[in-house]
Motif scaffolding. Structure first.
Motif: not given
Length: 156
Positions: A26-44
């Motif tokens: 994961f990485a910190g982003a404006d407004g939250g976090y961007v998270v990478a799982t083994d199946r998908a990318l979650f935006l902030s």
């Protein structure tokens, strides 16, 4: 895995993670976090973007830009990206079964077969060169004919 402890538990709980899905980075982003799982990318904003739907992802001074196969563009201002770029590249590439460019009389089309991580082939996407009208019936027929030839030759 100590790096996972730094992802706030409320963020982890807010993600629409499927059973068995694992957070990779994961990485910190404006407004939250961007998270990478083994199946998908979650935006902030919590939007889930399955890897098999990502057509392009790029990084620049502004952060991350993701374009999906349906043409939607997402922009994330990411601070320190950590392992996110490498993880995103690897996970998206793992969903591509076939990626072949075919020349047509007025340009080209990229024929792409994708699958969910570890799953069956979901289908094919036709990505026409810039300037070509994907709704042109003649052009579409030529692309479909090229696709059929590629499917036969590759057994997919």
């Amino acid at each position: 895995m100590s790096f996972l402890r730094r992802l706030p538990s409320d963020v982890r709980k807010s993600l629409a993670i499927e059973p068995g899905e694992r957070v990779l980075t994961f990485a910190g982003a404006d407004g939250g976090y961007v998270v990478a799982t083994d199946r998908a990318l979650f935006l902030s904003d919590g939007t889930r973007v399955p890897y098999e739907t990502i057509d392009r992802a790029s990084w620049d001074d502004e952060g991350l830009r993701v374009v999906t196969a349906d043409g939607r563009s997402h922009r994330e201002r990411v601070g320190e990206p950590r392992l996110l770029p490498e993880t995103l590249r690897e996970r998206v590439n793992s969903t591509i079964v076939v990626n072949k460019r075919v020349l047509l009389p007025r340009g080209g089309v990229r024929l792409v077969a994708r699958r969910r991580p570890g799953g069956e082939v979901l289908g094919w996407t036709l990505v026409f060169d810039d300037g070509l009208d994907p709704d042109d019936p003649g052009l579409r027929a030529q692309a479909e004919q090229a696709l059929e030839g590629v499917r036969r030759s590759m057994g997919v």
